[in-house]
Design an enzyme around this catalytic site. Structure first.
Site, short mmCIF file in Angstrom:
data_model
loop_
_atom_site.label_atom_id
_atom_site.label_comp_id
_atom_site.label_asym_id
_atom_site.label_seq_id
_atom_site.Cartn_x
_atom_site.Cartn_y
_atom_site.Cartn_z
N CYS A 248 0.80 -1.24 0.00
CA CYS A 248 0.00 0.00 0.00
C CYS A 248 0.83 1.28 0.00
O CYS A 248 0.72 2.08 -0.93
CB CYS A 248 -0.93 0.00 1.20
SG CYS A 248 -2.21 -1.25 1.08
C1 UDX Z 1 -1.46 0.30 5.41
C2 UDX Z 1 -2.38 1.19 6.27
O1 UDX Z 1 -1.95 1.17 7.63
C3 UDX Z 1 -3.82 0.72 6.16
O2 UDX Z 1 -4.66 1.60 6.90
C4 UDX Z 1 -4.21 0.73 4.71
O3 UDX Z 1 -5.52 0.24 4.54
C5 UDX Z 1 -3.26 -0.13 3.88
O4 UDX Z 1 -1.93 0.33 4.08
P1 UDX Z 1 -0.30 -2.06 5.70
O5 UDX Z 1 0.41 -1.79 4.42
O6 UDX Z 1 -0.85 -3.40 5.93
O7 UDX Z 1 -1.51 -1.03 5.90
O8 UDX Z 1 0.72 -1.81 6.84
P2 UDX Z 1 1.12 -0.88 8.05
O9 UDX Z 1 1.01 -1.69 9.28
O10 UDX Z 1 0.48 0.45 8.06
O11 UDX Z 1 2.65 -0.74 7.69
C6 UDX Z 1 3.10 -0.06 6.52
C7 UDX Z 1 4.56 0.24 6.64
O12 UDX Z 1 4.79 1.10 7.72
C8 UDX Z 1 5.42 -1.00 6.90
O13 UDX Z 1 6.57 -0.97 6.10
C9 UDX Z 1 5.79 -0.91 8.34
O14 UDX Z 1 7.06 -1.44 8.60
C10 UDX Z 1 5.75 0.58 8.57
N1 UDX Z 1 5.35 0.84 9.94
C11 UDX Z 1 4.18 0.36 10.38
C12 UDX Z 1 6.19 1.54 10.76
O15 UDX Z 1 7.26 1.96 10.36
N2 UDX Z 1 5.78 1.73 12.03
C13 UDX Z 1 4.60 1.25 12.51
O16 UDX Z 1 4.30 1.46 13.67
C14 UDX Z 1 3.77 0.55 11.66
#
Ligand code: UDX
Length: 416
Positions: A248
């Site tokens: 995403c």
């Molecule tokens: C994301 C959005 O959070 C979600 O609301 C949307 O519908 C789809 O995209 P997702 O891709 O599953 O969801 O993952 P997310 O948990 O948000 O993580 C995305 C990226 O951010 C990852 O690379 C993760 O490592 C990073 N991340 C996530 C952080 O750096 N810190 C965090 O606390 C959470």
């Protein structure tokens, strides 16, 4: 149409890994849920169609070919359908897609008019991988975009089971923009933290301490009347690391940039978000080079292949460019991930030896690159302590206590 996936779903066997999905599927399949490859029959016998096909980024813009194709197929069925039907776009699409692409295709294929003859709407999803069921059952908000009152009313009815959740009732264009804006903001927080972290590392400051200080701003972590401080989940995105990935954030930010540029905006900030993120895996390699100027023949272990914990998804994972460059430099690479090894093996084949046990993966490593925030990696100091020659540990998620390891490097960690 993928008949194999449909068959697996009907057998109660989810074709993807998602926490709790198998139980949920087994409870409902054959009862109030059924998968089919027969789109015509599915549309004819339902009141609402939700389009949830992929919208990949093709390098220059969002690829809407799957959306167009399914809209055409649904429109064809609507031609002969007498009951009112509502078509909802759930896929992430750039603003205007539902009204300017999907709606005209539906009208053309059906020979009918959107509004009086059928409804059209946009209902973005905000599910995180690995937490999808929980995020669905306990949503932060539900965005109901519709071209008219009746389309929005159909969505309202669909989500009647969530009476206490905040709902945004709006037009499809705004609904589409909300989704991109939400993801772009979170991606921006990460790249912001990484830019600060890179500067910290350069000037002898530890970004973890800096961010702790920043998080204590009451506007970021409010203090309640009883004196307790609330630490919102958004703060976890205000932390430096080896970069964001997944299906995403990278794709959505790039699609919004392309869309904005097409509308005549420079999109300077979001371009930098991507630029910082793409450079971030290199920081891991730079830290490694400090200790091993020549990687040829060096035994390096990469911990974590998934782009984040709780999933076997490796799409856009920072581990991919890092592993590839280690291999290119002639290193002997061992990989470990609690659930994503199978996926990673498809990319790297036998060039990387994947271990099923964390201790085995560490046993003869000269350096360990921690790439994913899997909770089991907290055991690292304990496991490494027992080795005769402890490896250098490079913490790409800043999740370990640095003093617990004799040879430690971390993203955003400067030494005065
Ligand atoms: C994301 C959005 O959070 C979600 O609301 C949307 O519908 C789809 O995209 P997702 O891709 O599953 O969801 O993952 P997310 O948990 O948000 O993580 C995305 C990226 O951010 C990852 O690379 C993760 O490592 C990073 N991340 C996530 C952080 O750096 N810190 C965090 O606390 C959470």
């Amino acid at each position: 149409m993928d008949a194999t996936k449909v068959a697996r779903i009907n057998a109660g066997d989810p074709p993807i890994y998602e926490l709790g999905l198998e139980d949920l599927l087994k409870r409902h399949i054959g009862q109030n849920l059924r998968a089919t490859t027969d789109l015509a029959q599915a549309v004819a016998n339902s009141e609402i169609s939700l389009i949830a096909v992929g919208t990949p980024f093709d390098g220059s813009a969002i690829d809407l070919s799957y959306i167009r194709e399914v809209a055409r197929q649904i429109g064809t069925v609507l031609r002969d359908k007498t009951d009112y039907h509502v078509v909802i776009v759930k896929s992430t699409v750039v603003p205007g897609t539902t009204e300017d692409t999907v709606l005209p295709i539906l009208e053309e294929a059906s020979g009918k008019r959107a509004g009086p003859d059928f409804g059209v709407g946009m209902n973005p999803e905000f599910l995180r991988e690995g937490e999808a069921i929980n995020d669905f059952m306990e949503p932060d908000r539900i965005v109901l975009g519709g071209i008219d009152e009746r389309s929005i009313a159909a969505l309202d009815e669909l989500y009647a089971g969530f009476p206490d959740v905040d709902k945004v009732r709006t037009n499809p264009r705004t609904a589409e923009m909300i989704k991109y804006t939400a993801n772009s903001l979170l991606a921006t927080l990460i790249s912001f933290s990484n830019e600060i972290g890179n500067l910290c590392a350069q000037v002898g400051v530890d970004v973890v301490e800096v961010m702790e200080g920043v998080h204590l701003d009451k506007r970021l972590s409010p203090i309640l009347a009883d004196g307790t401080r609330v630490n919102p989940a958004s703060l976890t995105y205000l932390a430096a690391g080896c970069g964001f990935g997944g299906s995403c954030f990278p794709k959505d930010v790039k699609a919004l940039i392309a869309y904005g540029e097409n509308e005549g905006h420079s999109m300077a900030l979001l371009k930098s978000v991507i630029h910082v993120n793409e450079a971030q895996p290199q920081k891991m390699l730079a830290l490694l080079h400090k200790h091993f100027p020549d990687l040829k023949g060096r035994r390096i272990t990469v911990l974590g292949m998934a782009f984040k914990p709780g999933t076997d998804d490796i799409r856009e994972s920072p581990s991919l460019p890092v592993t590839k460059q280690l291999l290119d430099a002639g290193a002997i690479v061992t990989g470990f991930d609690p659930i994503a090894c199978e996926e990673a093996q498809k990319v790297f084949g036998d060039r990387v030896v994947f271990r099923e046990d964390l201790a085995d993966a560490l046993s003869d490593a000269e350096a360990v690159l921690l790439m994913t925030r899997w909770p089991q990696f907290e055991q690292l100091p304990e496991l490494v302590k027992n080795l005769s020659t402890p490896p250098l540990v490079i913490d790409g998620r800043r999740m370990l206590t640095r003093t617990a390891l004799s040879r430690y490097e971390g993203i955003g960690l400067g030494r005065a």
